[in-house]
Design a protein around this motif. Structure first.
Motif, short mmCIF file in Angstrom:
data_model
loop_
_atom_site.label_atom_id
_atom_site.label_comp_id
_atom_site.label_asym_id
_atom_site.label_seq_id
_atom_site.Cartn_x
_atom_site.Cartn_y
_atom_site.Cartn_z
N VAL A 21 47.15 52.57 43.38
CA VAL A 21 45.95 51.75 42.79
C VAL A 21 44.63 52.58 41.18
O VAL A 21 45.63 54.07 41.29
CB VAL A 21 45.45 51.83 44.17
N ASP A 22 44.32 52.29 40.52
CA ASP A 22 43.96 52.53 39.86
C ASP A 22 42.56 53.00 39.90
O ASP A 22 41.92 52.21 40.06
CB ASP A 22 43.85 51.15 38.75
N ARG A 54 43.90 47.23 41.61
CA ARG A 54 45.93 47.48 41.43
C ARG A 54 46.70 46.17 40.89
O ARG A 54 45.58 44.99 40.91
CB ARG A 54 46.12 47.78 42.29
N THR A 55 47.72 46.01 40.29
CA THR A 55 48.54 45.03 40.04
C THR A 55 49.84 44.90 41.27
O THR A 55 50.18 45.46 41.80
CB THR A 55 49.01 44.86 38.76
N HIS A 56 49.91 43.49 41.96
CA HIS A 56 50.74 43.24 43.09
C HIS A 56 51.94 42.02 42.59
O HIS A 56 51.19 41.37 42.23
CB HIS A 56 50.38 43.14 44.05
N GLY A 113 45.95 47.52 48.49
CA GLY A 113 46.20 48.65 47.83
C GLY A 113 45.73 49.71 48.96
O GLY A 113 45.41 50.89 48.39
N TRP A 116 38.86 50.07 43.22
CA TRP A 116 39.96 50.59 42.50
C TRP A 116 40.24 48.65 42.32
O TRP A 116 40.31 47.82 42.88
CB TRP A 116 40.95 51.30 43.33
#
Length: 220
Positions: free
Chosen positions: A157-158, A183-185, A109, A181
């Protein structure tokens, strides 16, 4: 006494030696072992072609700066993360790796673009709206003296923490840059921190804490 038994972690380390991939990843092996992980290390990206190994791995920790990755390796890693294997890393070992590979970029990300010359004193700001996230919960803003990364990131992204590039001769305004950050993938979790050029960066308690938490958060 381990509290997360029967877990497996794979530490993939290599590439440019300026980021001390072996010495710095070694800082985190005791944490994983204490938490019940069986830890394997690899200095060969071919490990990303081993679908069976990756499927049995709960967490991949990568510290591999620059370098080249084959299409088979990149797709193997991405497929494993989509299926639930966690992926985590810091600094150039994760966002200055395999530039231009889109499958890899969609896992992380984000990608390193540049940093100002040398080391800079700067503040890492915890994003107030994300202050209860388990990676940064209870942490206040903190100071570091290290490289400050300018990155390109996926808007999805978070972002948990940021740094600020102040206006100067090249920029007419301050620029807020993601620094940490998640994220999920697919089914997999991903943790990225841009801090960690040198071993003593992790002497800063907040850096060490959020990195350790990030590795554990990303794990399957």
């Amino acid at each position: 006494m381990s509290d997360i038994p029967n877990r497996r972690a794979l530490v993939v380390r290599g590439g440019w030696e300026g980021h001390d991939p072996v010495a710095i990843t070694d800082l985190f092996l005791p944490l994983l072992e204490d938490r019940g992980y069986t830890v394997e290390t690899s200095a060969d990206l071919a490990v990303y072609e081993d679908a069976g190994l990756l499927a049995a791995t709960d967490l991949v920790v990568q510290c591999w700066t620059m370098g080249e990755i084959t299409q088979e390796q990149s797709r193997g890693l991405a497929a494993a993360v989509r299926a639930g294997t966690g992926f985590a890393g810091w600094h150039g070992g994760v966002v200055d790796a395999f530039r231009g590979d889109l499958d890899y970029f969609m896992v992380t990300g984000g990608q390193f673009l540049m940093h100002p010359p040398g080391f800079a004193d700067h503040t890492v700001h915890v994003v107030p709206e994300r202050a209860t996230h388990p990676v940064v919960e209870g942490l206040a803003d903190f100071q570091v003296h290290t490289e400050q990364y300018w990155v390109a990131t996926d808007p999805a992204v978070d972002v948990l923490a940021t740094t600020v590039f102040a206006a100067d001769g090249e920029r007419d305004r301050d620029v807020v840059m993601p620094a940490v950050w998640t994220r999920t993938h697919g089914a997999g979790r991903v943790f990225v921190s841009t801090v960690g050029h040198k071993a003593d960066d992790f002497d800063v308690p907040e850096v060490r804490t959020l990195t350790e938490r990030g590795l554990l958060w990303a794990s399957r």
